[in-house]
Design a protein around this motif. Structure first.
Motif, PDB file in Angstrom:
ATOM      1  N   VAL B  23    -122.368 -24.130  19.632  1.00 32.34           N
ATOM      2  CA  VAL B  23    -122.252 -24.835  18.233  1.00 32.34           C
ATOM      3  C   VAL B  23    -122.033 -24.189  17.162  1.00 32.34           C
ATOM      4  O   VAL B  23    -121.206 -24.181  16.116  1.00 32.34           O
ATOM      5  N   ILE B  24    -122.756 -22.948  17.060  1.00 36.04           N
ATOM      6  CA  ILE B  24    -122.863 -22.015  16.028  1.00 36.04           C
ATOM      7  C   ILE B  24    -121.653 -21.371  15.972  1.00 36.04           C
ATOM      8  O   ILE B  24    -120.979 -21.221  14.709  1.00 36.04           O
ATOM      9  N   ALA B  27    -118.847 -23.499  14.645  1.00 34.58           N
ATOM     10  CA  ALA B  27    -119.038 -23.714  13.222  1.00 34.58           C
ATOM     11  C   ALA B  27    -118.806 -22.488  12.229  1.00 34.58           C
ATOM     12  O   ALA B  27    -118.023 -22.662  11.603  1.00 34.58           O
ATOM     13  N   LEU B  30    -114.946 -22.549  12.245  1.00 36.12           N
ATOM     14  CA  LEU B  30    -114.488 -23.360  11.418  1.00 36.12           C
ATOM     15  C   LEU B  30    -114.451 -23.143   9.896  1.00 36.12           C
ATOM     16  O   LEU B  30    -113.679 -23.148   9.335  1.00 36.12           O
ATOM     17  N   VAL B  31    -115.545 -22.228   9.809  1.00 34.77           N
ATOM     18  CA  VAL B  31    -115.787 -21.680   8.573  1.00 34.77           C
ATOM     19  C   VAL B  31    -114.787 -20.607   8.019  1.00 34.77           C
ATOM     20  O   VAL B  31    -114.331 -20.786   6.802  1.00 34.77           O
ATOM     21  N   LEU B  71    -116.117 -31.646   9.683  1.00 35.46           N
ATOM     22  CA  LEU B  71    -116.442 -30.933  11.043  1.00 35.46           C
ATOM     23  C   LEU B  71    -117.678 -29.915  10.886  1.00 35.46           C
ATOM     24  O   LEU B  71    -118.537 -29.921  12.004  1.00 35.46           O
ATOM     25  N   ILE B  72    -117.570 -29.122  10.029  1.00 38.14           N
ATOM     26  CA  ILE B  72    -118.869 -27.945   9.838  1.00 38.14           C
ATOM     27  C   ILE B  72    -120.004 -29.043   9.618  1.00 38.14           C
ATOM     28  O   ILE B  72    -121.089 -28.583  10.243  1.00 38.14           O
ATOM     29  N   LEU B  75    -121.294 -30.187  12.962  1.00 33.77           N
ATOM     30  CA  LEU B  75    -121.769 -29.168  13.880  1.00 33.77           C
ATOM     31  C   LEU B  75    -123.278 -28.956  13.248  1.00 33.77           C
ATOM     32  O   LEU B  75    -124.257 -28.541  14.338  1.00 33.77           O
ATOM     33  N   GLY B  76    -123.361 -29.039  11.951  1.00 30.90           N
ATOM     34  CA  GLY B  76    -124.605 -28.347  11.527  1.00 30.90           C
ATOM     35  C   GLY B  76    -125.656 -29.445  11.970  1.00 30.90           C
ATOM     36  O   GLY B  76    -126.699 -29.155  12.240  1.00 30.90           O
ATOM     37  N   ALA B  79    -126.591 -28.882  15.691  1.00 30.02           N
ATOM     38  CA  ALA B  79    -127.410 -27.907  15.673  1.00 30.02           C
ATOM     39  C   ALA B  79    -128.694 -28.193  15.357  1.00 30.02           C
ATOM     40  O   ALA B  79    -129.513 -27.880  16.290  1.00 30.02           O
TER      41      ALA B  79
END
Lengths: 69, 174
Positions: B23-24, B27, B30-31, B71-72, B75-76, B79
């Protein structure tokens, strides 16, 4: 709490310590201490029976109800 | 605790760490893409304009940017859910029926609600930048399994709350 445990008085009358009682009835000192200090939330009949047998008393001698003001 | 349960707990712990790492990583990727959309848009257009499932690449900067941010955020939240699960699994080897686990399950439930709420604009944005019928355009939206998971998390939270209260009473029984 409205229910008062008079274990201290009974032990004093029998010249017995909490450790002695713990050894004789097989209930841990920690649990008896919880009971003596009034921190117990409930008491099993088996515990009551063991204490009453050892201290030769009635449940009413061990427990009392006091109205809260 | 039986050894099979211990093995299961260890496997779950490992799986949760693996999922958290994935997941990290997702993320962070995506960032990186979001930064590229902001600072190097022409390069991004050059990369994606030949993708058959996307509509005109030059007009999708804003929806794509919003989609990436959503989406970020998803994912946050994912997490955060995994961290809550890790704490629950850690407590399972000692005593799982504690009030903290009820709170954790309730937090997981609200996190799942948040993900579901984010999934709606995700679907809207994906449908905006992808051709109808493509797999990409189906992204997000309402999901029956997610709704079931939300319900399950809140019901389990109530069960754990009751269990913790019963355990508390049992511990005060002499």
């Amino acid at each position: 709490m409205a229910i008062v445990v008079k274990l201290d008085d009974l032990l004093h009358a029998k010249r017995m310590t909490l450790t002695d009682l713990s050894d004789r009835i097989g209930i841990t000192l920690a649990n008896l201490s919880i009971l003596k200090t009034g921190k117990a939330k409930a008491m099993r009949f088996s515990t009551l029976e063991a204490i009453c047998t050892e201290l030769e008393c009635q449940p009413g001698d061990l427990l009392a109800f006091e109205t809260e003001r | 605790m039986p050894s099979t349960n211990q093995t299961l707990l260890r496997a779950t712990r490992g799986l949760l760490w693996l999922m958290l790492a994935l997941v990290i990583a997702a993320a962070l990727t995506l960032v990186g893409v979001a930064i590229a959309v902001v600072v190097a848009w022409p390069n991004v257009v050059a990369k994606i304009q030949h993708m058959p499932e996307l509509v005109d690449a030059s007009t999708m900067r804003l929806p794509l940017g919003i989609l990436l941010l959503l989406l970020i955020a998803v994912l946050g939240v994912a997490a955060y859910i995994l961290r809550q699960l890790q704490a629950m699994v850690a407590s399972a080897s000692r005593d799982p029926f504690i009030i903290e686990n009820a709170w954790r399950l309730r937090r997981i439930g609200w996190s799942l609600v948040t993900i579901q709420l984010l999934a709606l604009p995700v679907h809207l944005m994906a449908a905006n930048i992808a051709k109808p019928g493509s797999e990409f355009s189906e992204m997000g939206g309402l999901s029956a399994s997610s709704l079931l998971a939300i319900l399950l998390a809140f019901v389990l939270a109530a069960v754990f709350e009751q269990g913790a209260a019963m355990r508390d009473e049992l511990e005060g029984t002499v």
